[in-house]
Design an enzyme around this catalytic site. Structure first.
Site, PDB file in Angstrom:
ATOM      1  CB  ALA A  70      15.510 167.116 -75.377  1.00 19.08           C
ATOM      2  N   GLY A 115      14.412 172.738 -73.498  1.00 12.83           N
ATOM      3  CA  GLY A 115      13.838 171.281 -72.965  1.00 12.83           C
ATOM      4  C   GLY A 115      13.355 172.078 -71.138  1.00 12.83           C
ATOM      5  CD  GLU A 118      10.923 173.634 -75.486  1.00 15.48           C
ATOM      6  OE1 GLU A 118      12.031 172.688 -75.354  1.00 15.48           O
ATOM      7  OE2 GLU A 118       9.508 173.709 -76.498  1.00 15.48           O
ATOM      8  CD  GLU A 138      15.366 174.610 -77.795  1.00 16.17           C
ATOM      9  OE1 GLU A 138      15.276 175.438 -77.907  1.00 16.17           O
ATOM     10  OE2 GLU A 138      14.267 173.960 -77.671  1.00 16.17           O
TER      11      GLU A 138
HETATM   12  N1  CO8 Z   1      22.166 166.551 -74.164  1.00 14.52           N
HETATM   13  C1  CO8 Z   1      22.716 165.714 -73.811  1.00 14.52           C
HETATM   14  N2  CO8 Z   1      24.169 166.164 -72.929  1.00 14.52           N
HETATM   15  C2  CO8 Z   1      24.002 167.333 -72.136  1.00 14.52           C
HETATM   16  C3  CO8 Z   1      23.063 168.015 -72.721  1.00 14.52           C
HETATM   17  C4  CO8 Z   1      22.167 167.781 -73.453  1.00 14.52           C
HETATM   18  N3  CO8 Z   1      20.880 169.440 -73.666  1.00 14.52           N
HETATM   19  N4  CO8 Z   1      23.906 169.602 -71.992  1.00 14.52           N
HETATM   20  C5  CO8 Z   1      25.186 169.135 -71.458  1.00 14.52           C
HETATM   21  N5  CO8 Z   1      25.174 167.729 -71.778  1.00 14.52           N
HETATM   22  C6  CO8 Z   1      26.483 166.548 -71.533  1.00 14.52           C
HETATM   23  C7  CO8 Z   1      26.883 167.291 -72.516  1.00 14.52           C
HETATM   24  O1  CO8 Z   1      27.669 166.176 -73.322  1.00 14.52           O
HETATM   25  C8  CO8 Z   1      28.649 166.739 -71.464  1.00 14.52           C
HETATM   26  O2  CO8 Z   1      28.710 165.394 -71.505  1.00 14.52           O
HETATM   27  P1  CO8 Z   1      30.309 164.237 -71.078  1.00 14.52           P
HETATM   28  O3  CO8 Z   1      31.146 164.980 -69.920  1.00 14.52           O
HETATM   29  O4  CO8 Z   1      29.731 163.424 -71.764  1.00 14.52           O
HETATM   30  O5  CO8 Z   1      30.990 164.931 -72.512  1.00 14.52           O
HETATM   31  C9  CO8 Z   1      28.034 167.235 -69.910  1.00 14.52           C
HETATM   32  O6  CO8 Z   1      27.092 167.161 -70.091  1.00 14.52           O
HETATM   33  C10 CO8 Z   1      28.805 168.622 -69.805  1.00 14.52           C
HETATM   34  O7  CO8 Z   1      28.863 169.878 -70.514  1.00 14.52           O
HETATM   35  P2  CO8 Z   1      28.799 170.295 -71.224  1.00 14.52           P
HETATM   36  O8  CO8 Z   1      31.425 169.190 -71.176  1.00 14.52           O
HETATM   37  O9  CO8 Z   1      29.269 170.657 -72.174  1.00 14.52           O
HETATM   38  O10 CO8 Z   1      29.226 171.307 -70.008  1.00 14.52           O
HETATM   39  P3  CO8 Z   1      29.884 173.054 -69.891  1.00 14.52           P
HETATM   40  O11 CO8 Z   1      30.316 173.775 -68.698  1.00 14.52           O
HETATM   41  O12 CO8 Z   1      31.585 173.133 -71.136  1.00 14.52           O
HETATM   42  O13 CO8 Z   1      28.431 173.235 -70.717  1.00 14.52           O
HETATM   43  C11 CO8 Z   1      26.403 174.511 -71.314  1.00 14.52           C
HETATM   44  C12 CO8 Z   1      27.508 173.232 -70.703  1.00 14.52           C
HETATM   45  C13 CO8 Z   1      26.558 175.231 -71.951  1.00 14.52           C
HETATM   46  C14 CO8 Z   1      25.112 174.283 -70.704  1.00 14.52           C
HETATM   47  C15 CO8 Z   1      26.943 172.777 -73.034  1.00 14.52           C
HETATM   48  O14 CO8 Z   1      26.544 172.025 -72.172  1.00 14.52           O
HETATM   49  C16 CO8 Z   1      25.672 172.864 -73.606  1.00 14.52           C
HETATM   50  O15 CO8 Z   1      26.105 173.431 -74.730  1.00 14.52           O
HETATM   51  N6  CO8 Z   1      24.916 172.441 -73.769  1.00 14.52           N
HETATM   52  C17 CO8 Z   1      23.521 171.847 -74.705  1.00 14.52           C
HETATM   53  C18 CO8 Z   1      22.272 172.982 -74.218  1.00 14.52           C
HETATM   54  C19 CO8 Z   1      21.446 172.641 -75.637  1.00 14.52           C
HETATM   55  O16 CO8 Z   1      21.580 172.867 -76.959  1.00 14.52           O
HETATM   56  N7  CO8 Z   1      20.578 172.562 -75.355  1.00 14.52           N
HETATM   57  C20 CO8 Z   1      18.797 172.695 -76.000  1.00 14.52           C
HETATM   58  C21 CO8 Z   1      18.850 170.897 -76.508  1.00 14.52           C
HETATM   59  S1  CO8 Z   1      17.684 170.802 -78.045  1.00 14.52           S
HETATM   60  C22 CO8 Z   1      16.927 171.137 -76.415  1.00 14.52           C
HETATM   61  O17 CO8 Z   1      16.383 171.078 -75.340  1.00 14.52           O
HETATM   62  C23 CO8 Z   1      15.045 170.622 -77.333  1.00 14.52           C
HETATM   63  C24 CO8 Z   1      14.001 170.633 -76.688  1.00 14.52           C
HETATM   64  C25 CO8 Z   1      12.892 170.012 -77.524  1.00 14.52           C
HETATM   65  C26 CO8 Z   1      12.581 168.861 -78.340  1.00 14.52           C
HETATM   66  C27 CO8 Z   1      11.515 168.554 -78.702  1.00 14.52           C
HETATM   67  C28 CO8 Z   1      12.064 167.222 -79.204  1.00 14.52           C
HETATM   68  C29 CO8 Z   1      10.491 166.554 -80.504  1.00 14.52           C
END
Ligand code: CO8
Length: 264
Positions: A70, A115, A118, A138
């Site tokens: 998400a 997500g 999911e 999460e």
């Molecule tokens: N949300 C928003 N932006 C994201 C996300 C995300 N989940 N994942 C990546 N991005 C963005 C980064 O911020 C980055 O943006 P920018 O270039 O503007 O800085 C761009 O995508 C590229 O990402 P990275 O530079 O971080 O790329 P890397 O190759 O270095 O890393 C990863 C890739 C490992 C995937 C890393 O981006 C990461 O850890 N992302 C987050 C993963 C995560 O924690 N996902 C779970 C999120 S929480 C969730 O999903 C909850 C679901 C349920 C919600 C329920 C609500 C009621």
């Protein structure tokens, strides 16, 4: 649509989640679009199978990410009420993927985190490229999986493994995901879409109405006790026996010819 790309050919829809700057993270707009497009697809007789996949990242890498979760930037300032509404916004299209009359296949082409894992679990079938990574990170962000993860992961891989993955936030690779039953198949990256298309074509070649009813029987029976579930199955079996496809399918077998199955 700003964040989804739909392509339809030969009864198969390929639906790509495309937010190249955010590794296809799911924000409200994407969830709204997903709900709209799935509603449209469900009404279309020319689509029998939906393949859900992730678009390339901003550098054009097609195997970087399926869905990286998400959208954290959107969620960071959520109040409790907003967070709940966001969860419910996702649950509507996720239940559509699970229950719609078309078969849904997730072709997981990279990160399937939070997500992302999911939404893949809401699909009927998951095929992963060999570089795919799965996790429920999460708890490391101070939240819980809120797009059905605590429920669907336990149903797919069992409670013990689901608890381990959710409590540790560990990443697992595609082979481990296959080993624990989270995905149906793992294939080399360059064979991912071909494999998904091949499976979709095979499903399209069967009685589509029968496939839809079988999907409903599996889904509805899963949470019922076995006695009521088998009775429900008998009722649905009866319905399939009143169709053109049943007469045609069985006659074709007895007459040693190919069946022309048309119900949907
Ligand atoms: N949300 C928003 N932006 C994201 C996300 C995300 N989940 N994942 C990546 N991005 C963005 C980064 O911020 C980055 O943006 P920018 O270039 O503007 O800085 C761009 O995508 C590229 O990402 P990275 O530079 O971080 O790329 P890397 O190759 O270095 O890393 C990863 C890739 C490992 C995937 C890393 O981006 C990461 O850890 N992302 C987050 C993963 C995560 O924690 N996902 C779970 C999120 S929480 C969730 O999903 C909850 C679901 C349920 C919600 C329920 C609500 C009621």
């Amino acid at each position: 649509m700003n964040n989804l790309i739909l392509e339809v050919a030969d009864q198969i829809a390929v639906l790509k989640i495309s937010r190249p700057g955010a590794l296809n993270a799911l924000n409200s707009e994407t969830l709204d679009e997903l709900n709209e497009v799935l509603t449209e697809i469900e009404g279309r007789d020319d689509i029998k199978v939906v393949i859900l996949t992730g678009g390339p990242d901003k550098k054009g890498n097609e195997f970087k990410s399926f869905v990286a979760g998400a959208d954290i930037a959107e969620m960071v300032n959520f109040s409790a009420a907003e967070a709940r509404a966001f969860g419910m916004k996702a649950s509507v299209p996720f239940f559509k993927l699970m229950n719609m009359r078309q078969v849904t296949i997730a072709a997981v082409n990279g990160f399937a985190l939070g997500g992302g894992c999911e939404i893949a679990m809401a699909c009927d079938i998951r095929i992963a490229s060999d570089n795919a990574t799965f996790a429920q990170p999460e708890c490391g962000l101070g939240i819980i999986p809120g797009f059905g993860g605590t429920q669907r992961l336990a149903r797919l891989v069992g409670m013990g493994r689901a608890k381990e993955l959710i409590f540790t936030c560990d990443n697992i690779d595609a082979n481990e995901a296959y080993r624990i039953g989270l995905v149906n198949k793992v294939v080399p990256q360059d064979q991912l879409m071909e494999t998904a298309q091949k499976m979709a074509k095979k499903i399209c070649s069967k009685g589509s109405y029968a496939v839809t009813i079988a999907k409903a029987a599996i889904n509805n029976g899963y949470d019922m006790d076995i006695k009521n579930a088998v009775e429900m199955e008998a009722n649905l079996f009866g319905i399939t026996c009143s169709t053109h496809d049943k007469t045609e399918g069985m006659s074709a077998f007895l007459e040693r010819r190919a069946a022309d199955l048309t119900d949907f």
